[in-house]
Write a protein that holds these residues in place. Structure first.
Motif, PDB file in Angstrom:
ATOM      1  N   ASP A  73       0.796  -1.227   0.000  1.00 49.37           N
ATOM      2  CA  ASP A  73       0.000   0.000   0.000  1.00 49.37           C
ATOM      3  C   ASP A  73       0.832   1.281   0.000  1.00 49.37           C
ATOM      4  OD1 ASP A  73      -2.373  -1.325  -0.205  1.00 49.37           O
ATOM      5  OD2 ASP A  73      -2.747  -1.380   1.958  1.00 49.37           O
ATOM      6  N   PRO A  74       1.920   1.371   0.774  1.00 50.45           N
ATOM      7  CA  PRO A  74       2.701   2.625   0.742  1.00 50.45           C
ATOM      8  C   PRO A  74       3.263   2.939  -0.644  1.00 50.45           C
ATOM      9  CG  PRO A  74       3.327   1.300   2.644  1.00 50.45           C
ATOM     10  CD  PRO A  74       2.409   0.467   1.813  1.00 50.45           C
ATOM     11  N   VAL A  75       3.644   1.911  -1.384  1.00 53.17           N
ATOM     12  CA  VAL A  75       4.180   2.120  -2.733  1.00 53.17           C
ATOM     13  C   VAL A  75       3.075   2.612  -3.656  1.00 53.17           C
ATOM     14  CG1 VAL A  75       5.250   0.981  -4.718  1.00 53.17           C
ATOM     15  CG2 VAL A  75       6.005   0.419  -2.407  1.00 53.17           C
ATOM     16  N   LEU A  76       1.889   2.010  -3.544  1.00 53.34           N
ATOM     17  CA  LEU A  76       0.757   2.448  -4.361  1.00 53.34           C
ATOM     18  C   LEU A  76       0.392   3.898  -4.063  1.00 53.34           C
ATOM     19  CD1 LEU A  76      -1.598  -0.666  -4.275  1.00 53.34           C
ATOM     20  CD2 LEU A  76      -0.291   0.192  -6.218  1.00 53.34           C
ATOM     21  N   GLU A  77       0.411   4.269  -2.785  1.00 54.13           N
ATOM     22  CA  GLU A  77       0.097   5.651  -2.415  1.00 54.13           C
ATOM     23  C   GLU A  77       1.086   6.619  -3.047  1.00 54.13           C
ATOM     24  OE1 GLU A  77      -0.202   5.893   1.837  1.00 54.13           O
ATOM     25  OE2 GLU A  77      -1.753   4.347   1.904  1.00 54.13           O
ATOM     26  N   LYS A  78       2.378   6.289  -3.007  1.00 54.62           N
ATOM     27  CA  LYS A  78       3.401   7.151  -3.621  1.00 54.62           C
ATOM     28  C   LYS A  78       3.183   7.248  -5.124  1.00 54.62           C
ATOM     29  CE  LYS A  78       6.088   8.263  -0.168  1.00 54.62           C
ATOM     30  NZ  LYS A  78       6.286   9.613   0.267  1.00 54.62           N
ATOM     31  N   ALA A  79       2.826   6.115  -5.743  1.00 55.86           N
ATOM     32  CA  ALA A  79       2.608   6.118  -7.192  1.00 55.86           C
ATOM     33  C   ALA A  79       1.438   7.026  -7.566  1.00 55.86           C
ATOM     34  CB  ALA A  79       2.342   4.691  -7.680  1.00 55.86           C
ATOM     35  N   TYR A  80       0.405   7.059  -6.742  1.00 54.76           N
ATOM     36  CA  TYR A  80      -0.737   7.930  -7.018  1.00 54.76           C
ATOM     37  C   TYR A  80      -0.429   9.387  -6.679  1.00 54.76           C
ATOM     38  CZ  TYR A  80      -3.643   3.831  -7.795  1.00 54.76           C
ATOM     39  OH  TYR A  80      -4.175   2.667  -8.293  1.00 54.76           O
ATOM     40  N   GLN A  81       0.477   9.615  -5.728  1.00 51.29           N
ATOM     41  CA  GLN A  81       0.816  10.980  -5.324  1.00 51.29           C
ATOM     42  C   GLN A  81       1.742  11.665  -6.329  1.00 51.29           C
ATOM     43  OE1 GLN A  81       2.470  10.561  -1.441  1.00 51.29           O
ATOM     44  NE2 GLN A  81       0.484  10.320  -0.427  1.00 51.29           N
ATOM     45  N   ALA A  82       2.551  10.909  -7.056  1.00 55.02           N
ATOM     46  CA  ALA A  82       3.532  11.502  -7.977  1.00 55.02           C
ATOM     47  C   ALA A  82       2.873  12.389  -9.031  1.00 55.02           C
ATOM     48  CB  ALA A  82       4.373  10.415  -8.622  1.00 55.02           C
ATOM     49  N   PRO A  83       1.844  11.936  -9.744  1.00 56.70           N
ATOM     50  CA  PRO A  83       1.218  12.826 -10.738  1.00 56.70           C
ATOM     51  C   PRO A  83       0.562  14.047 -10.084  1.00 56.70           C
ATOM     52  CG  PRO A  83       0.505  10.557 -11.079  1.00 56.70           C
ATOM     53  CD  PRO A  83       1.302  10.587  -9.823  1.00 56.70           C
ATOM     54  N   GLU A  84      -0.012  13.848  -8.895  1.00 55.49           N
ATOM     55  CA  GLU A  84      -0.628  14.972  -8.188  1.00 55.49           C
ATOM     56  C   GLU A  84       0.423  16.015  -7.829  1.00 55.49           C
ATOM     57  OE1 GLU A  84      -3.855  15.516  -7.515  1.00 55.49           O
ATOM     58  OE2 GLU A  84      -4.365  13.689  -8.624  1.00 55.49           O
ATOM     59  N   SER A  85       1.572  15.543  -7.374  1.00 51.38           N
ATOM     60  CA  SER A  85       2.659  16.458  -7.006  1.00 51.38           C
ATOM     61  C   SER A  85       3.168  17.207  -8.234  1.00 51.38           C
ATOM     62  CB  SER A  85       3.794  15.663  -6.362  1.00 51.38           C
ATOM     63  OG  SER A  85       4.866  16.503  -6.057  1.00 51.38           O
ATOM     64  N   ALA A  86       3.279  16.501  -9.353  1.00 46.96           N
ATOM     65  CA  ALA A  86       3.745  17.149 -10.587  1.00 46.96           C
ATOM     66  C   ALA A  86       2.755  18.220 -11.037  1.00 46.96           C
ATOM     67  CB  ALA A  86       3.947  16.118 -11.679  1.00 46.96           C
ATOM     68  N   ARG A  87       1.460  17.931 -10.911  1.00 46.78           N
ATOM     69  CA  ARG A  87       0.443  18.920 -11.302  1.00 46.78           C
ATOM     70  C   ARG A  87       0.492  20.151 -10.408  1.00 46.78           C
ATOM     71  NH1 ARG A  87      -3.177  14.481 -11.295  1.00 46.78           N
ATOM     72  NH2 ARG A  87      -3.090  13.505 -13.314  1.00 46.78           N
ATOM     73  N   SER A  88       0.684  19.930  -9.121  1.00 44.67           N
ATOM     74  CA  SER A  88       0.678  21.065  -8.206  1.00 44.67           C
ATOM     75  C   SER A  88       1.944  21.912  -8.348  1.00 44.67           C
ATOM     76  CB  SER A  88       0.511  20.588  -6.763  1.00 44.67           C
ATOM     77  OG  SER A  88       1.611  19.795  -6.379  1.00 44.67           O
ATOM     78  N   ASN A  89       3.029  21.330  -8.817  1.00 41.88           N
ATOM     79  CA  ASN A  89       4.285  22.061  -8.999  1.00 41.88           C
ATOM     80  C   ASN A  89       4.597  22.234 -10.478  1.00 41.88           C
ATOM     81  OD1 ASN A  89       4.840  22.231  -6.208  1.00 41.88           O
ATOM     82  ND2 ASN A  89       5.538  20.108  -6.227  1.00 41.88           N
ATOM     83  N   ARG A  90       3.582  22.444 -11.278  1.00 41.83           N
ATOM     84  CA  ARG A  90       3.745  22.515 -12.726  1.00 41.83           C
ATOM     85  C   ARG A  90       4.707  23.626 -13.137  1.00 41.83           C
ATOM     86  NH1 ARG A  90      -1.581  22.199 -15.975  1.00 41.83           N
ATOM     87  NH2 ARG A  90      -1.380  20.085 -15.243  1.00 41.83           N
ATOM     88  N   GLY A  91       4.588  24.790 -12.536  1.00 41.84           N
ATOM     89  CA  GLY A  91       5.473  25.908 -12.889  1.00 41.84           C
ATOM     90  C   GLY A  91       6.923  25.578 -12.634  1.00 41.84           C
ATOM     91  N   LEU A  92       7.195  24.992 -11.478  1.00 44.16           N
ATOM     92  CA  LEU A  92       8.563  24.612 -11.139  1.00 44.16           C
ATOM     93  C   LEU A  92       9.082  23.548 -12.101  1.00 44.16           C
ATOM     94  CD1 LEU A  92      10.877  24.961  -9.150  1.00 44.16           C
ATOM     95  CD2 LEU A  92       9.822  23.214  -7.710  1.00 44.16           C
ATOM     96  N   LEU A  93       8.236  22.610 -12.442  1.00 45.39           N
ATOM     97  CA  LEU A  93       8.613  21.553 -13.381  1.00 45.39           C
ATOM     98  C   LEU A  93       8.927  22.126 -14.762  1.00 45.39           C
ATOM     99  CD1 LEU A  93       8.879  18.485 -13.745  1.00 45.39           C
ATOM    100  CD2 LEU A  93       6.477  18.432 -14.385  1.00 45.39           C
ATOM    101  N   ILE A  94       8.109  23.053 -15.243  1.00 42.13           N
ATOM    102  CA  ILE A  94       8.340  23.679 -16.551  1.00 42.13           C
ATOM    103  C   ILE A  94       9.638  24.471 -16.543  1.00 42.13           C
ATOM    104  CG2 ILE A  94       7.464  25.428 -18.159  1.00 42.13           C
ATOM    105  CD1 ILE A  94       4.640  24.422 -17.461  1.00 42.13           C
ATOM    106  N   ALA A  95       9.891  25.196 -15.463  1.00 39.00           N
ATOM    107  CA  ALA A  95      11.135  25.975 -15.356  1.00 39.00           C
ATOM    108  C   ALA A  95      12.350  25.049 -15.378  1.00 39.00           C
ATOM    109  CB  ALA A  95      11.118  26.812 -14.082  1.00 39.00           C
ATOM    110  N   GLY A  96      12.262  23.930 -14.693  1.00 36.15           N
ATOM    111  CA  GLY A  96      13.372  22.973 -14.672  1.00 36.15           C
ATOM    112  C   GLY A  96      13.641  22.392 -16.051  1.00 36.15           C
ATOM    113  N   VAL A  97      12.592  22.039 -16.753  1.00 35.57           N
ATOM    114  CA  VAL A  97      12.741  21.484 -18.108  1.00 35.57           C
ATOM    115  C   VAL A  97      13.318  22.540 -19.048  1.00 35.57           C
ATOM    116  CG1 VAL A  97      11.483  20.616 -20.114  1.00 35.57           C
ATOM    117  CG2 VAL A  97      10.973  19.723 -17.839  1.00 35.57           C
ATOM    118  N   ALA A  98      12.850  23.779 -18.927  1.00 37.28           N
ATOM    119  CA  ALA A  98      13.366  24.861 -19.775  1.00 37.28           C
ATOM    120  C   ALA A  98      14.856  25.090 -19.504  1.00 37.28           C
ATOM    121  CB  ALA A  98      12.577  26.140 -19.535  1.00 37.28           C
ATOM    122  N   ALA A  99      15.252  25.069 -18.238  1.00 42.08           N
ATOM    123  CA  ALA A  99      16.664  25.244 -17.894  1.00 42.08           C
ATOM    124  C   ALA A  99      17.497  24.113 -18.477  1.00 42.08           C
ATOM    125  CB  ALA A  99      16.824  25.312 -16.376  1.00 42.08           C
TER     126      ALA A  99
END
Length: 113
Positions: A73-99
């Motif tokens: 269960d802890p692994v499944l929870e992390k797997a479901y949290q990863a896309p949510e975390s990416a969505r919430s930090n979209r600006g930071l993620l885009i800046a990192g990719v641009a850099a």
């Protein structure tokens, strides 16, 4: 020509002949349709492709179900949290990719000299 079992040796009437001709035409039409279906290789290949896709989808679903059953269960929870975390930090993620893209372009330009 086939002999009718009801035939008592007399000459068939025009109506009986028409019925025989119609029956023969119907059988011939069915035979032609069956032969055409056998000769239609493209349709057969498409049907087999659809069947194969369905079997693969079923197998993939079974594997996914089995994986989900076996994963803690802890692994499944992390797997479901990863896309949510990416969505919430979209600006930071885009800046990192641009850099990263800028860094790759600068390095390519320097190597080209």
């Amino acid at each position: 020509m086939t002999v009718d079992p009801q035939d008592n040796g007399s000459t068939p009437t025009p109506e009986e002949l028409r019925e025989q001709v119609e029956g023969t035409r119907e059988k011939l039409g069915q035979t032609v349709e069956a032969l055409a279906a056998k000769a239609d290789v493209k349709t057969q290949a498409q049907q087999k492709a659809v069947q194969t896709k369905e079997r693969i989808a079923q197998a993939a679903a079974a594997v996914a179900d089995k994986f989900q059953e076996k994963t803690p269960d802890p692994v499944l929870e992390k797997a479901y949290q990863a896309p949510e975390s990416a969505r919430s930090n979209r600006g930071l993620l885009i800046a990192g990719v641009a850099a990263l893209v800028v860094l790759v372009l600068v390095r390519r330009k320097r190597k080209g000299r």
